[in-house]
Design a protein around this motif. Structure first.
Motif, PDB file in Angstrom:
ATOM      1  N   SER A  80       0.820  -1.220   0.000  1.00  0.00           N
ATOM      2  CA  SER A  80       0.000   0.000   0.000  1.00  0.00           C
ATOM      3  C   SER A  80       0.851   1.267   0.000  1.00  0.00           C
ATOM      4  O   SER A  80       0.374   2.327  -0.375  1.00  0.00           O
ATOM      5  CB  SER A  80      -0.936   0.012   1.206  1.00  0.00           C
ATOM      6  OG  SER A  80      -0.175  -0.034   2.390  1.00  0.00           O
ATOM      7  N   THR A  81       2.090   1.171   0.427  1.00  0.00           N
ATOM      8  CA  THR A  81       2.912   2.383   0.453  1.00  0.00           C
ATOM      9  C   THR A  81       3.674   2.592  -0.851  1.00  0.00           C
ATOM     10  O   THR A  81       4.452   3.521  -0.982  1.00  0.00           O
ATOM     11  CB  THR A  81       3.923   2.348   1.618  1.00  0.00           C
ATOM     12  OG1 THR A  81       4.607   1.114   1.560  1.00  0.00           O
ATOM     13  CG2 THR A  81       3.236   2.484   2.948  1.00  0.00           C
ATOM     14  N   LEU A  82       3.437   1.711  -1.804  1.00  0.00           N
ATOM     15  CA  LEU A  82       4.109   1.829  -3.094  1.00  0.00           C
ATOM     16  C   LEU A  82       3.524   2.996  -3.896  1.00  0.00           C
ATOM     17  O   LEU A  82       2.316   3.181  -3.955  1.00  0.00           O
ATOM     18  CB  LEU A  82       3.905   0.520  -3.850  1.00  0.00           C
ATOM     19  CG  LEU A  82       4.869   0.166  -4.955  1.00  0.00           C
ATOM     20  CD1 LEU A  82       6.283   0.052  -4.412  1.00  0.00           C
ATOM     21  CD2 LEU A  82       4.461  -1.166  -5.565  1.00  0.00           C
ATOM     22  N   LEU A  83       4.419   3.749  -4.523  1.00  0.00           N
ATOM     23  CA  LEU A  83       3.989   4.937  -5.261  1.00  0.00           C
ATOM     24  C   LEU A  83       3.217   4.582  -6.523  1.00  0.00           C
ATOM     25  O   LEU A  83       2.178   5.149  -6.819  1.00  0.00           O
ATOM     26  CB  LEU A  83       5.237   5.751  -5.618  1.00  0.00           C
ATOM     27  CG  LEU A  83       5.028   7.068  -6.331  1.00  0.00           C
ATOM     28  CD1 LEU A  83       4.264   8.019  -5.427  1.00  0.00           C
ATOM     29  CD2 LEU A  83       6.380   7.672  -6.692  1.00  0.00           C
ATOM     30  N   ASP A  84       3.742   3.621  -7.290  1.00  0.00           N
ATOM     31  CA  ASP A  84       3.161   3.354  -8.588  1.00  0.00           C
ATOM     32  C   ASP A  84       3.269   1.853  -8.856  1.00  0.00           C
ATOM     33  O   ASP A  84       4.347   1.335  -9.123  1.00  0.00           O
ATOM     34  CB  ASP A  84       3.961   4.157  -9.638  1.00  0.00           C
ATOM     35  CG  ASP A  84       3.507   3.864 -11.058  1.00  0.00           C
ATOM     36  OD1 ASP A  84       2.543   3.092 -11.239  1.00  0.00           O
ATOM     37  OD2 ASP A  84       4.138   4.409 -11.994  1.00  0.00           O
ATOM     38  N   THR A  85       2.146   1.154  -8.779  1.00  0.00           N
ATOM     39  CA  THR A  85       2.208  -0.305  -8.885  1.00  0.00           C
ATOM     40  C   THR A  85       2.453  -0.767 -10.323  1.00  0.00           C
ATOM     41  O   THR A  85       2.896  -1.886 -10.535  1.00  0.00           O
ATOM     42  CB  THR A  85       0.912  -0.959  -8.362  1.00  0.00           C
ATOM     43  OG1 THR A  85      -0.185  -0.215  -8.868  1.00  0.00           O
ATOM     44  CG2 THR A  85       0.873  -0.988  -6.850  1.00  0.00           C
ATOM     45  N   SER A  86       2.182   0.109 -11.295  1.00  0.00           N
ATOM     46  CA  SER A  86       2.383  -0.318 -12.685  1.00  0.00           C
ATOM     47  C   SER A  86       3.864  -0.585 -12.975  1.00  0.00           C
ATOM     48  O   SER A  86       4.210  -1.383 -13.833  1.00  0.00           O
ATOM     49  CB  SER A  86       1.824   0.727 -13.649  1.00  0.00           C
ATOM     50  OG  SER A  86       2.635   1.869 -13.640  1.00  0.00           O
ATOM     51  N   VAL A  87       4.729   0.092 -12.207  1.00  0.00           N
ATOM     52  CA  VAL A  87       6.166  -0.133 -12.358  1.00  0.00           C
ATOM     53  C   VAL A  87       6.482  -1.603 -12.100  1.00  0.00           C
ATOM     54  O   VAL A  87       7.289  -2.216 -12.804  1.00  0.00           O
ATOM     55  CB  VAL A  87       6.953   0.761 -11.356  1.00  0.00           C
ATOM     56  CG1 VAL A  87       8.430   0.423 -11.363  1.00  0.00           C
ATOM     57  CG2 VAL A  87       6.732   2.220 -11.666  1.00  0.00           C
ATOM     58  N   VAL A  88       5.798  -2.178 -11.106  1.00  0.00           N
ATOM     59  CA  VAL A  88       6.062  -3.570 -10.735  1.00  0.00           C
ATOM     60  C   VAL A  88       5.673  -4.514 -11.882  1.00  0.00           C
ATOM     61  O   VAL A  88       6.444  -5.412 -12.242  1.00  0.00           O
ATOM     62  CB  VAL A  88       5.299  -3.934  -9.436  1.00  0.00           C
ATOM     63  CG1 VAL A  88       5.520  -5.392  -9.077  1.00  0.00           C
ATOM     64  CG2 VAL A  88       5.729  -3.030  -8.293  1.00  0.00           C
ATOM     65  N   ASP A  89       4.519  -4.277 -12.475  1.00  0.00           N
ATOM     66  CA  ASP A  89       4.088  -5.133 -13.589  1.00  0.00           C
ATOM     67  C   ASP A  89       5.098  -5.091 -14.728  1.00  0.00           C
ATOM     68  O   ASP A  89       5.425  -6.106 -15.334  1.00  0.00           O
ATOM     69  CB  ASP A  89       2.709  -4.685 -14.105  1.00  0.00           C
ATOM     70  CG  ASP A  89       1.663  -4.767 -13.002  1.00  0.00           C
ATOM     71  OD1 ASP A  89       1.821  -5.640 -12.123  1.00  0.00           O
ATOM     72  OD2 ASP A  89       0.716  -3.947 -13.003  1.00  0.00           O
ATOM     73  N   GLU A  90       5.568  -3.879 -14.982  1.00  0.00           N
ATOM     74  CA  GLU A  90       6.545  -3.710 -16.053  1.00  0.00           C
ATOM     75  C   GLU A  90       7.831  -4.479 -15.773  1.00  0.00           C
ATOM     76  O   GLU A  90       8.398  -5.116 -16.659  1.00  0.00           O
ATOM     77  CB  GLU A  90       6.888  -2.218 -16.138  1.00  0.00           C
ATOM     78  CG  GLU A  90       6.594  -1.602 -17.478  1.00  0.00           C
ATOM     79  CD  GLU A  90       7.006  -0.141 -17.454  1.00  0.00           C
ATOM     80  OE1 GLU A  90       6.122   0.676 -17.165  1.00  0.00           O
ATOM     81  OE2 GLU A  90       8.182   0.178 -17.705  1.00  0.00           O
ATOM     82  N   ILE A  91       8.263  -4.406 -14.527  1.00  0.00           N
ATOM     83  CA  ILE A  91       9.515  -5.087 -14.173  1.00  0.00           C
ATOM     84  C   ILE A  91       9.336  -6.604 -14.256  1.00  0.00           C
ATOM     85  O   ILE A  91      10.223  -7.318 -14.724  1.00  0.00           O
ATOM     86  CB  ILE A  91      10.004  -4.648 -12.771  1.00  0.00           C
ATOM     87  CG1 ILE A  91      10.310  -3.148 -12.779  1.00  0.00           C
ATOM     88  CG2 ILE A  91      11.242  -5.438 -12.357  1.00  0.00           C
ATOM     89  CD1 ILE A  91      10.724  -2.569 -11.451  1.00  0.00           C
ATOM     90  N   ILE A  92       8.163  -7.080 -13.843  1.00  0.00           N
ATOM     91  CA  ILE A  92       7.909  -8.530 -13.930  1.00  0.00           C
ATOM     92  C   ILE A  92       7.989  -8.976 -15.389  1.00  0.00           C
ATOM     93  O   ILE A  92       8.604  -9.985 -15.714  1.00  0.00           O
ATOM     94  CB  ILE A  92       6.521  -8.876 -13.339  1.00  0.00           C
ATOM     95  CG1 ILE A  92       6.522  -8.617 -11.837  1.00  0.00           C
ATOM     96  CG2 ILE A  92       6.141 -10.324 -13.645  1.00  0.00           C
ATOM     97  CD1 ILE A  92       5.191  -8.813 -11.159  1.00  0.00           C
ATOM     98  N   LYS A  93       7.380  -8.172 -16.251  1.00  0.00           N
ATOM     99  CA  LYS A  93       7.394  -8.506 -17.673  1.00  0.00           C
ATOM    100  C   LYS A  93       8.844  -8.590 -18.172  1.00  0.00           C
ATOM    101  O   LYS A  93       9.240  -9.550 -18.826  1.00  0.00           O
ATOM    102  CB  LYS A  93       6.615  -7.427 -18.445  1.00  0.00           C
ATOM    103  CG  LYS A  93       6.097  -7.881 -19.760  1.00  0.00           C
ATOM    104  CD  LYS A  93       5.001  -6.931 -20.264  1.00  0.00           C
ATOM    105  CE  LYS A  93       5.035  -6.870 -21.778  1.00  0.00           C
ATOM    106  NZ  LYS A  93       5.793  -5.725 -22.324  1.00  0.00           N
ATOM    107  N   GLY A  94       9.625  -7.603 -17.809  1.00  0.00           N
ATOM    108  CA  GLY A  94      11.033  -7.582 -18.209  1.00  0.00           C
ATOM    109  C   GLY A  94      11.801  -8.760 -17.620  1.00  0.00           C
ATOM    110  O   GLY A  94      12.670  -9.336 -18.267  1.00  0.00           O
ATOM    111  N   ALA A  95      11.470  -9.120 -16.383  1.00  0.00           N
ATOM    112  CA  ALA A  95      12.178 -10.210 -15.710  1.00  0.00           C
ATOM    113  C   ALA A  95      11.910 -11.524 -16.430  1.00  0.00           C
ATOM    114  O   ALA A  95      12.801 -12.349 -16.613  1.00  0.00           O
ATOM    115  CB  ALA A  95      11.741 -10.304 -14.252  1.00  0.00           C
ATOM    116  N   LEU A  96      10.663 -11.695 -16.873  1.00  0.00           N
ATOM    117  CA  LEU A  96      10.321 -12.931 -17.574  1.00  0.00           C
ATOM    118  C   LEU A  96      11.104 -13.044 -18.882  1.00  0.00           C
ATOM    119  O   LEU A  96      11.509 -14.121 -19.289  1.00  0.00           O
ATOM    120  CB  LEU A  96       8.817 -12.972 -17.845  1.00  0.00           C
ATOM    121  CG  LEU A  96       7.960 -13.206 -16.591  1.00  0.00           C
ATOM    122  CD1 LEU A  96       6.485 -12.926 -16.854  1.00  0.00           C
ATOM    123  CD2 LEU A  96       8.161 -14.635 -16.075  1.00  0.00           C
TER     124      LEU A  96
END
Ligand code: ATP
Ligand code: MG
Length: 635
Positions: A616-632
């Motif tokens: 909940s304290t994360l500024l922008d959750t879309s960043v996480v989705d993007e990083i997951i995509k890149g990680a895959l």
């Protein structure tokens, strides 16, 4: 008035006194404040219950020490200079007299609406003067403020309101942040609809946005203030009464309601402000933090005002209208001390020189940083381009829990070293221990940072959960306050914070702080920012996974950059620190206070894309989705 340390010898002398006779040391400093009744005992403590009481039975009010104590000589001096979001809009300057009048009036408003000593009031406010006024009014009547940064979601706000059982919320109709208007009241409405303890919501008019207004709960600030009485006598507070609750930013776990009390916090923030920043009469001090964080509490409001200083409050963001905004403010007001976070420095640095050149920064005397380890490249940029090689940088290490700065240079007095928080302030007794809690007493050593003796500004408990308080800070190592941070001490006895212990990476038995590896990666000319974490590695135990933000790609493309980063790290630290995997990302997951949330990156590096815990304290959750995509794509 608090004496200022003015030489290195003076520091050594004060420090020695603070360690050999801590009670005498703090009692002398506390005597320069106004107490309605003096304490019976300076300190009563043990780290096993744990119990920490400073200035037992001392009676006081922190606002009397801000106002009544200063008015005689400072009534017409600016207390707060407020710079609005729009550079061409009118600013506001509140003298000590004016601020005092507003605080007394709002104290009466709170009383009128049934707020009593000990009641909790939640804040969800933009950076406008009413925030400071209301906060001081709480302190004046003995109500406990719980300020929630106005970037949190309705859910996060509701969690904090419920945890503190707040009776009232103070907010505004909206907030300006750069070119955006934030619908602050809407978020409060959503939160309050799930919080049965809230009886009233006081709304400051700022953006004139259209808002839902429920006459049963909502009240307009200006209407309340219009009829408010100007006379108000400060409530008598015990030194150990709660002054405020502040939830930690949550880089690691579920937010904790950190409790600070009146007497010790007052003495500690005032003392550290004056000394670390070497504030002198006539200086204009500017801390760019938000009051929703501890930095804003201690070093925009309480510390400066307790010293009769002039403190700036800035409504906007560093990149609006452009990335030169801080420097425009510095030259507009002749700012003497400027205090910000490494994340802001790195971001402004990446925008280029053109925003700094041609700005008149000659008024600056001291620069400060807080919040995260500052990497050497950013330190040098700050030092050379902002401080023009003449302003000392105070790299201040501290925590919501410590109440005030704990390890830091004293500006111009303790010689600095890039990326080092240098030496403990008087009253702070750091100790470095190994994983088993054994003291590592050699000078040059690396381990876990603890503090072995109480200081007045330390937290007293976690709101409503003393067990968690004990477990979090006093159970890892017996009789020590555990900070959760890793640290390195060098041959000069200087401390360098390595990052959180939970983030330390163990490669083939070599322990490495995240800050160390990131520092080396950031030296690469194309890298703006990076975050490293460990991941399970068959041979080495843990390997190093680096998430890197680059401004642009060189001719060698992605692979070329990765190879040159690896070479750079090998050269700076050694082959042991060479990242096994590098992923280029657009940005890093950050908390709302601008800190990298490494625990999410750790999960991603481990190949676990779901169990992120509380984000909940994360500024922008879309960043996480993007990083997951890149990680895959990266595996
Ligand atoms: P949570 O405790 O909820 O995970 P948080 O630790 O980020 O959140 P704060 O109290 O705002 O909340 O931050 C304190 C932490 O910030 C310190 O423990 C340290 O890790 C880091 N920190 C602060 N100042 C410095 C500094 N000058 N150098 C290195 N690290 C710093
Ligand atoms: Mg913390």
């Amino acid at each position: 008035m608090i004496d200022k340390i003015s030489t290195l010898g003076g520091y050594i002398h004060e420090y020695q006194k603070s360690v050999t006779k801590p009670e005498e040391f703090w009692s002398r400093i506390a005597e320069s404040f106004f107490w309605k009744k003096k304490w019976d005992k300076i300190l009563d403590w043990n780290f096993s219950e744990p119990k920490i009481n400073w200035f037992t039975n001392g009676k006081m009010n922190i606002t009397e020490n801000i106002f009544e104590r200063h008015l005689f000589i400072r009534g017409n001096q600016p207390a707060i200079i407020w710079e609005p979001n729009e550079p061409n809009d009118e600013n506001r300057v509140l003298t000590y007299n004016e601020l005092f009048t507003e605080v007394k009036k709002f104290s009466n408003v709170l009383l009128q609406h049934g707020i009593k000593k000990g009641d909790r009031i939640a804040f969800y406010m933009p950076m406008i003067p009413e925030l400071a006024i209301a906060m001081l009014a709480c302190a004046r009547i003995g109500a406990i403020h719980s300020i929630v940064f106005a970037g949190f979601s309705a859910n996060s706000l509701a969690d904090r309101i419920i945890d503190a059982e707040a009776k009232m919320v103070i907010t505004s109709d909206g907030g300006y942040r750069g070119s955006k208007i934030i619908p602050i009241k809407e978020i409060v409405d959503e939160a309050v609809s799930t919080c049965p303890t809230v009886e009233k919501v006081i709304v400051v008019q700022r953006t004139n946005s259209e808002i839902a207004f429920d006459d049963k709960i909502d009240l307009w600030w200006h209407e309340c203030m219009a009829g408010a009485e100007e006379y108000h006598e400060a409530e008598t507070m015990d030194a150990e009464d709660t002054l405020f609750i502040l939830y930690t930013s949550g880089s690691t776990d579920k937010p904790k309601g950190i409790v600070h009390t009146c007497g010790g916090y007052m003495v500690y923030t005032a003392y550290t402000f004056k000394n670390v920043f070497q504030y002198s009469d006539g200086d204009i001090y500017f801390c760019s933090a938000d009051i929703g964080w501890i930095t804003g509490h201690s070093y925009i409001v309480y510390g400066p005002l307790l010293n009769g200083a002039t403190t700036m409050m800035f409504e906007g963001i560093p990149t609006y209208p452009d990335a030169g905004r801080y420097w425009d403010i510095v030259s507009k007001y002749n700012v003497s001390q400027f205090y910000t976070a490494p994340t802001a420095i790195r971001s402004l640095m990446s925008k280029g020189q053109e925003y700094v050149e041609n700005k008149d920064l000659s008024s600056l005397k001291v620069l400060g940083t807080v919040g995260e380890p500052i990497n050497e490249e950013a330190w040098h940029w700050y030092h050379d381009h902002i401080g023009k090689n003449r302003c000392p940088i105070v790299d201040t290490w501290w925590q919501t829990e410590t109440g005030g700065i704990a390890i830091s240079p004293i500006a111009g007095i303790i010689p600095t070293k890039p990326s080092f928080a240098t030496l403990p302030l008087p009253g702070i007794q750091p100790i470095i221990v190994d994983a088993e809690g054994k003291e590592l007493s050699e000078k040059s050593v690396e381990g876990n940072l603890c503090i072995k003796y109480p200081w007045p500004g330390m937290l007293r408990t976690i709101w409503g959960d003393h067990e968690r308080f004990k477990k979090t800070y006093f159970s890892t190592y017996e009789n020590l306050y555990f900070t959760g941070d890793g640290v390195k001490r060098d041959e000069d006895g200087y401390y360098r914070i390595l990052g959180r212990v939970d983030d330390v990476i163990n490669v083939s038995g070599h322990r490495m702080g995240t800050a160390e590896v990131e520092n080396a990666i950031n030296e690469h000319p194309l890298v703006n920012e990076s975050a490293v974490v460990g991941f399970p590695h068959d041979i080495k135990g843990q390997g190093i996974y680096a998430f890197v933000v680059c401004g642009e790609l060189s001719t060698g493309g992605v692979e070329g950059i990765k190879t040159s980063i690896q070479k750079g790290v090998t050269k700076i630290i050694g082959p042991i620190a060479k990242p096994d995997r590098i992923q280029l990302v657009r940005s890093l997951p950050k908390t709302r206070s601008g800190k990298i949330m490494r625990r999410i990156l750790r999960k991603i590096a481990e190949g676990d894309y779901s169990n992120f815990g509380d984000i909940s304290t994360l500024l922008d959750t879309s960043v996480v989705d993007e990083i997951i995509k890149g990680a895959l794509e990266n595996v």
